[in-house]
Design a protein around this motif. Structure first.
Motif, short mmCIF file in Angstrom:
data_model
loop_
_atom_site.label_atom_id
_atom_site.label_comp_id
_atom_site.label_asym_id
_atom_site.label_seq_id
_atom_site.Cartn_x
_atom_site.Cartn_y
_atom_site.Cartn_z
N PRO A 120 -36.82 51.14 71.55
CA PRO A 120 -36.93 49.51 71.83
C PRO A 120 -36.26 48.67 71.20
O PRO A 120 -35.82 47.76 71.48
N LEU A 121 -36.18 49.23 70.22
CA LEU A 121 -35.51 48.12 68.99
C LEU A 121 -34.39 47.61 69.30
O LEU A 121 -33.38 46.83 69.15
N ILE A 122 -33.42 49.26 69.44
CA ILE A 122 -31.96 49.06 69.31
C ILE A 122 -31.17 48.65 70.67
O ILE A 122 -30.58 47.43 71.04
N ASN A 123 -32.26 47.97 71.85
CA ASN A 123 -31.82 47.71 72.95
C ASN A 123 -32.45 46.03 72.98
O ASN A 123 -31.30 45.08 74.09
N LYS A 124 -32.57 45.92 71.88
CA LYS A 124 -32.99 44.18 71.09
C LYS A 124 -31.57 43.70 71.26
O LYS A 124 -31.65 42.39 70.97
N LEU A 125 -31.54 44.78 70.31
CA LEU A 125 -29.80 44.21 69.27
C LEU A 125 -28.78 43.44 70.37
O LEU A 125 -28.71 43.60 71.40
N THR A 126 -28.35 42.61 70.35
CA THR A 126 -27.58 41.18 71.06
C THR A 126 -25.93 42.33 70.72
O THR A 126 -25.34 42.88 70.04
N PRO A 127 -24.93 42.48 72.29
CA PRO A 127 -23.75 43.20 72.10
C PRO A 127 -22.78 43.12 71.07
O PRO A 127 -22.70 43.43 70.87
N GLU A 128 -23.29 41.84 70.74
CA GLU A 128 -22.45 41.31 69.17
C GLU A 128 -23.10 41.82 68.27
O GLU A 128 -22.27 42.78 67.37
N GLU A 129 -23.97 41.69 67.89
CA GLU A 129 -24.93 43.31 67.05
C GLU A 129 -24.43 44.45 67.09
O GLU A 129 -24.03 44.88 65.78
N ILE A 130 -23.74 45.06 67.82
CA ILE A 130 -24.25 45.98 68.18
C ILE A 130 -22.49 46.94 67.82
O ILE A 130 -22.46 48.39 67.59
N ASN A 131 -22.19 45.78 68.33
CA ASN A 131 -20.40 46.23 68.15
C ASN A 131 -19.86 45.83 67.29
O ASN A 131 -18.20 45.47 66.95
N ILE A 137 -21.43 54.47 62.43
CA ILE A 137 -23.18 54.99 62.70
C ILE A 137 -23.52 54.17 63.99
O ILE A 137 -23.88 52.86 64.87
N MET A 138 -23.51 55.55 64.69
CA MET A 138 -23.47 54.60 66.60
C MET A 138 -24.52 55.00 67.45
O MET A 138 -24.80 55.67 67.31
N LEU A 139 -25.16 53.59 67.71
CA LEU A 139 -26.41 54.11 68.09
C LEU A 139 -26.51 53.87 69.22
O LEU A 139 -24.99 53.73 70.05
N PRO A 140 -27.45 54.37 69.83
CA PRO A 140 -27.06 54.80 71.57
C PRO A 140 -27.31 53.78 72.07
O PRO A 140 -28.82 53.06 72.09
N SER A 141 -26.15 52.70 72.36
CA SER A 141 -26.89 51.57 73.07
C SER A 141 -25.64 51.31 74.08
O SER A 141 -24.58 51.85 74.75
N GLU A 142 -26.49 51.10 75.52
CA GLU A 142 -25.73 50.85 76.84
C GLU A 142 -24.73 49.74 76.46
O GLU A 142 -23.38 49.19 77.03
#
Length: 311
Positions: A77-88, A139-144
């Motif tokens: 739930p928290l990871i999915n709130k991250l924007t594509p810019e944040e996660i990449n 630190i590869m978080l599981p995110s689409e």
């Protein structure tokens, strides 16, 4: 996938026996462009580093509180709130805030000075190995939204000595289904290849056509590692395990006598060494490169876009 590149058909072979035969080790390394070592590190020391890295994610609430820490299950739930810019951001699979806390870990940077690593690279180089201080943690978080690292050669990004090698060490068990590293065996012999813009770490994808090389890969266990030449094409496999975090380290080494590019002595990220060193107890890890007498090579931006290299 480029139709000229065959699907993976090679499995890793353990290069550990070659450590007793330096000449053969160097021959195989030059031929393949990489070497795989089974159980090079003690599993216990890898799991200790895994616990430290996952602890940073836990502090940020990015792990599932109901699962054991070492399982590395993300709090979706928290990871999915991250924007594509944040996660990449910066190609490391997590946010700048998390990565800053990882880069401050003395133990993380100390790992690059592991006695077995320095000894092994010393055998490969035939001289003293210099560990770059610009250590990288994935630190590869599981995110689409997370982009998979495309096929690329490290030399475009690090330059300096072409004889720079990277150690890719998973921090935990990383089967192919979790997104391990795949290498194009022998591609180091093709020289510097052309690139095109791409999503994922580095922002560039190597153009592969009519090379005839085969991808090599395998299931990594905690303690395994692979090392590869700066011209060896490599890529990440996609993470097909929902909810699982993938952890790994990228550590770079070169013969101490060879030239280097200045940025290889800077932190990985928009950080400053003085700030990262806060609270460290090991003075030998701080600014150790100032004791070297390097020849510095300027970064050449133009080699990224050499049109005659593109087929």
């Amino acid at each position: 996938m480029d139709p000229a590149i065959k699907p993976a058909s090679r499995s890793f072979e353990d290069a550990t026996p070659l450590l007793a035969e330096p000449a053969e080790l160097r021959r195989v390394a030059a031929e393949k462009g990489y070497l795989f070592f089974k159980r090079f590190f003690a599993r216990e020391e890898i799991m200790e580093m895994r616990e430290l890295l996952l602890g940073v994610l836990q502090q940020e609430g990015l792990l599932d509180a109901g699962s054991p820490l070492l399982d590395g299950i993300g709090h979706l739930p928290l990871i999915n709130k991250l924007t594509p810019e944040e996660i990449n951001w910066n190609g490391i699979g997590t946010t700048q805030r998390v990565y800053h806390n990882v880069q401050k870990l003395q133990e993380f940077h100390a790992f690059a000075h592991h006695a077995k690593l320095l000894a092994m690279f010393g055998v490969l180089f035939g001289e003293r190995a210099f560990p770059h201080p610009r250590n990288i943690a994935r630190i590869m978080l599981p995110s689409e939204s997370l982009k998979v690292t495309p096929p690329h050669q490290d030399f475009l990004h690090i330059q300096g000595s072409a004889d720079t090698w990277t150690c890719w060490a998973p921090m935990g068990d990383v089967p192919r289904s979790l997104g391990g590293l795949s290498l194009l065996e022998g591609s180091n012999q093709a020289g510097l290849l052309g690139v095109t813009a791409a999503e994922g770490a580095g922002g560039l994808e190597t153009i592969l056509c009519n090379l005839g090389y085969e991808w090599a890969e395998g299931d990594y266990e905690a303690g395994d590692m692979v090392i590869f030449h700066s011209l060896t094409v490599h890529k990440a496999l996609p993470n097909r395990q929902p909810g699982r975090v993938r952890l790994s380290l990228d550590l770079r080494y070169q013969p101490a006598s060879q030239p280097i590019e200045q940025a290889s002595l800077l932190p990985h990220g928009p950080f400053e060494w003085d700030e990262l060193y806060e609270g460290w107890t090991r003075e030998d890890l701080k600014y150790y490169w100032k004791r070297e007498s390097f020849v510095f090579l300027p970064f050449d931006e133009s080699i990224r876009w050499q049109k005659d290299k593109i087929c």
